[in-house]
Design a protein around this motif. Structure first.
Motif, short mmCIF file in Angstrom:
data_model
loop_
_atom_site.label_atom_id
_atom_site.label_comp_id
_atom_site.label_asym_id
_atom_site.label_seq_id
_atom_site.Cartn_x
_atom_site.Cartn_y
_atom_site.Cartn_z
N ASP A 163 -2.03 8.71 6.41
CA ASP A 163 -2.20 7.35 6.91
C ASP A 163 -0.92 6.92 7.60
N GLU B 242 0.82 -1.21 0.00
CA GLU B 242 0.00 0.00 0.00
C GLU B 242 0.86 1.26 0.00
N ARG B 243 2.18 1.07 -0.06
CA ARG B 243 3.11 2.19 -0.05
C ARG B 243 4.04 2.08 -1.25
N SER C 157 6.15 6.35 0.77
CA SER C 157 4.97 7.17 1.00
C SER C 157 3.73 6.39 0.59
N SER C 158 2.59 6.92 0.97
CA SER C 158 1.31 6.28 0.69
C SER C 158 0.99 6.32 -0.80
N LEU C 159 0.26 5.33 -1.26
CA LEU C 159 -0.24 5.35 -2.64
C LEU C 159 -1.23 6.48 -2.84
N GLN C 160 -1.84 6.94 -1.74
CA GLN C 160 -2.79 8.03 -1.79
C GLN C 160 -2.19 9.23 -1.06
N PRO C 161 -1.48 10.07 -1.80
CA PRO C 161 -0.74 11.17 -1.14
C PRO C 161 -1.62 12.20 -0.44
N ASP C 162 -2.90 12.27 -0.79
CA ASP C 162 -3.79 13.25 -0.16
C ASP C 162 -4.38 12.76 1.15
N VAL C 163 -4.11 11.50 1.51
CA VAL C 163 -4.66 10.92 2.72
C VAL C 163 -3.53 10.70 3.72
#
Length: 177
Positions: free
Chosen positions: A78, A55-56, A70-76
Motif C-alpha cells: 500500500d 494506518e501505519r 510500515s503498513s499495519l498489514q505487512p502482506d499488502v
C-alpha cells in the motif's frame, strides 16, 4: 512504579528560537496552518507540520523527528501514503509557501504520541492543533476517544494551542427547544 515527569517551570521550553509543531490532517480547514504561520511569523520561529497516519506503525524513530514506518498489514503493498504525503506537501506549498520557514514530517501511529515525539526531537515550544466540531453521531465517539488536543494536554508538558474551527452561538436557542 516509575515517577512520570510533570509540567514544571524548569521544563518550559523557551519560545524564542524554538519551533512550533503543527498537527494537520488532509481536508482540514486552512485556518490551522494559517494560524500557526501567523504565530511563527510573529515569534520568528520555524514550523514543523506533521501528519500522523494511524494506518501505519512506527518501525524506528530518528533524532530529527522523522520516522521509518510500515503498513499495519505487512502482506499488502500500500503506497497510498505516498500520494497522501504529496497532497499534503502541495497543500502546504500553496498555502504557506515561503512566508515562514517550515518542514513537513509524515508520522505514524497515534497523533498525540507522534506529535509529542516530534516536539521533543525538534525542541518545540508548543504544539498547534485544530479543534474538531463533531457531528451529532460523532459526539459520543469524541467523548469516549477524546481529542488529540486533550490527549496532548494530558500526556506531555508543552503548551497546546487549539485552533477553533467551529463555535457555538450561545445566543441561539438550543436545538432541542
Amino acid at each position: 512504579m516509575r515517577e512520570v515527569p510533570q509540567p514544571a517551570p524548569d521544563r518550559i521550553v523557551p519560545v524564542a528560537g524554538h519551533p512550533l509543531v503543527v498537527g494537520i490532517v488532509p481536508g482540514q480547514p486552512d485556518l490551522v496552518a494559517l494560524t500557526a504561520a501567523a504565530w511563527a511569523t510573529d515569534l520568528r520561529v520555524p514550523l514543523y507540520f506533521a501528519y500522523a497516519d494511524q494506518e501505519r506503525v512506527v518501525d524506528e524513530e530518528y533524532p530529527d523527528g522523522t520516522v521509518r514506518h510500515s503498513s499495519l498489514q505487512p502482506d499488502v503493498v500500500d503506497d497510498s501514503w505516498l500520494r497522501r504525503q504529496q497532497a499534503i506537501l502541495s497543500f502546504l506549498n500553496g498555502l504557506i509557501g515561503d512566508r515562514v520557514p517550515w518542514e513537513f514530517r509524515y508520522l505514524a501511529g497515534r497523533a498525540d504520541r507522534a506529535l509529542t515525539h516530534l516536539a521533543r526531537a525538534v525542541g518545540a515550544s508548543a504544539i498547534v492543533v485544530g479543534a474538531r466540531h463533531p457531528s451529532s453521531t460523532e459526539r459520543v465517539h469524541e467523548f469516549l476517544a477524546e481529542s488529540v488536543g486533550l490527549h496532548l494536554s494530558r500526556h506531555q508538558h508543552r503548551p497546546v494551542l487549539v485552533v477553533p474551527l467551529s463555535v457555538v452561538d450561545w445566543k441561539a436557542p438550543a436545538p432541542w427547544k
